[in-house]
Write an enzyme that holds these catalytic residues in place. Structure first.
Site, PDB file in Angstrom:
ATOM      1  N   GLU A 128       1.033  -0.988   0.165  1.00  0.00           N
ATOM      2  CA  GLU A 128       0.080  -0.131  -0.162  1.00  0.00           C
ATOM      3  C   GLU A 128       0.204   1.422  -0.174  1.00  0.00           C
ATOM      4  OE1 GLU A 128      -2.089   2.771   2.581  1.00  0.00           O
ATOM      5  OE2 GLU A 128      -2.769   0.317   3.255  1.00  0.00           O
ATOM      6  N   THR A 166      -3.256   2.991   5.519  1.00  0.00           N
ATOM      7  CA  THR A 166      -4.815   2.298   6.055  1.00  0.00           C
ATOM      8  C   THR A 166      -5.224   1.835   7.019  1.00  0.00           C
ATOM      9  OG1 THR A 166      -5.478   1.433   4.160  1.00  0.00           O
ATOM     10  CG2 THR A 166      -5.938   2.908   4.127  1.00  0.00           C
ATOM     11  N   CYS A 196      -8.382   3.304   7.924  1.00  0.00           N
ATOM     12  CA  CYS A 196      -9.494   3.180   7.740  1.00  0.00           C
ATOM     13  C   CYS A 196     -10.276   2.471   8.983  1.00  0.00           C
ATOM     14  CB  CYS A 196      -9.380   1.733   6.593  1.00  0.00           C
ATOM     15  SG  CYS A 196      -9.521  -0.150   6.946  1.00  0.00           S
ATOM     16  N   SER A 225      -0.969  -6.422   7.362  1.00  0.00           N
ATOM     17  CA  SER A 225      -0.028  -5.490   8.277  1.00  0.00           C
ATOM     18  C   SER A 225      -1.430  -5.475   9.763  1.00  0.00           C
ATOM     19  CB  SER A 225       0.337  -4.311   7.966  1.00  0.00           C
ATOM     20  OG  SER A 225       0.121  -3.322   9.059  1.00  0.00           O
ATOM     21  N   ASN A 226      -2.620  -5.276   9.417  1.00  0.00           N
ATOM     22  CA  ASN A 226      -3.933  -4.798  10.431  1.00  0.00           C
ATOM     23  C   ASN A 226      -3.201  -6.297  11.832  1.00  0.00           C
ATOM     24  OD1 ASN A 226      -6.403  -6.732  10.174  1.00  0.00           O
ATOM     25  ND2 ASN A 226      -5.817  -6.206   8.180  1.00  0.00           N
ATOM     26  N   SER A 269      -8.933  -8.994   6.668  1.00  0.00           N
ATOM     27  CA  SER A 269      -8.554  -9.842   5.339  1.00  0.00           C
ATOM     28  C   SER A 269      -8.999 -11.922   5.783  1.00  0.00           C
ATOM     29  CB  SER A 269      -7.058  -9.618   4.538  1.00  0.00           C
ATOM     30  OG  SER A 269      -5.517 -10.247   5.867  1.00  0.00           O
TER      31      SER A 269
END
Length: 314
Positions: A128, A166, A196, A225-226, A269
């Site tokens: 990203e 994000t 986000c 990442s999240n 995800s």
């Protein structure tokens, strides 16, 4: 005390991931296999393996796609250079970039037009970040670590703005912003929140349940990442231990020794079937009682890319 599971809600798929995965599924239905996908469509092992079995071919760069073939760009977004390469190879493209990432790209373009120095808070090498930085490479500097804050050089301290990847931790990002503001008191904020909604919602849910948890299990992949951030947030918020697993089978039974309360969540995800598998695994170890901890109800959905909408003009 009885063993129990606290299940975070919201968890799992966000609107951008859902749209990206459905984009590849529909492209396979409409155009037939193979459908090429640049990079992992979303950062999840199970999703990538499932789509590969159905005829998706994942490549790292557009030059690996045969001329004239169909390629889908991942949810993380791509730089203008990638669009140009695809056009040069006469590839048919479907862009599955998450609309919230596109929003950050548009902010980058606008501030570059206005000749700002843009400080992009994010992780070096993340897809990203590469896509966003590629929108205005001569205006953007990446700020990943505290050391990076000291290295920033700007032309005019009154014309500096920060943007962010994000999927970062909200708290971590604000730490960087505060460090940057110490150096550049006139640093401007992005016009809207870059982190986000799904990333911050999942972090809030984990923060709420973590203090009660002896162990938090986050379902997600190591390159997500999240998902990685959720482990960090759980530990910072008071969980005694926290681990990231792709599948229930990766849970080490030793982690459960002396544990009464297990918190469970998943990255943005991650399909919920993987969370259900984990709950089944935990039930088999005596954690049959599941209480859902709800901190938000997400209703957002994004329209599919134009090429896949039945109502779109062909």
């Amino acid at each position: 005390m009885d063993k129990r599971v606290l299940l975070a809600k919201p968890r799992g798929y966000c609107a951008g991931v859902d749209r990206a995965v459905v984009t590849v599924e529909k492209a396979l239905e409409q155009y037939g296999a193979p459908v090429y996908v640049r990079k992992e469509i979303v950062h999840n092992k199970h999703v990538v393996e499932t789509l590969s079995k159905r005829g998706a071919i994942f490549v790292n760069e557009t030059d690996e796609v045969p001329e004239g073939a169909l390629v889908v760009f991942s949810a993380h977004g791509v730089s203008p250079a990638v669009h140009q390469e695809a056009a040069a190879r006469q590839l048919r493209t479907i862009d599955a970039t998450c609309p919230l990432v596109t929003k950050v790209h548009n902010e980058a373009k606008r501030f570059a037009r206005e000749d700002y120095d843009i400080l992009l808070i994010g992780h070096e090498g993340h897809e990203e970040v590469e896509g966003t930085a590629g929108e205005a490479p001569e205006h953007i500097q990446l700020v990943d670590t505290a050391e990076d804050v000291d290295k920033v050089v700007v032309r005019d301290p009154s014309k500096v703005v920060w943007l962010s990847q994000t999927t970062l931790s909200v708290d971590e990002t604000m730490v960087r912003v505060r460090q940057l503001k110490e150096r550049f008191p006139d640093l401007q904020e992005p016009p809207s929140d870059d982190i986000c909604y799904a990333t911050s919602n999942r972090q809030t849910a984990v923060k709420t349940m973590a203090p009660e948890c002896d162990l938090v299990l986050v379902v997600g992949s190591k390159n997500s990442s999240n998902s990685v951030r959720l482990v960090e947030v759980a530990l910072q918020a008071g969980a005694k231990a926290a681990y990231l697993v792709d599948y229930a089978r990766e849970v080490d039974p030793a982690w459960l020794e002396g544990v009464t309360t297990v918190g469970v969540t998943s990255g943005a995800s991650v399909p919920d079937i993987l969370v259900m598998d984990l709950l089944e695994f935990l039930a088999g170890h005596g954690y049959g009682e599941v209480e859902e901890i709800t901190t938000a109800n997400e209703k957002l959905a994004f329209a599919l890319p134009r090429e896949l909408r039945k109502d779109a003009v062909r």
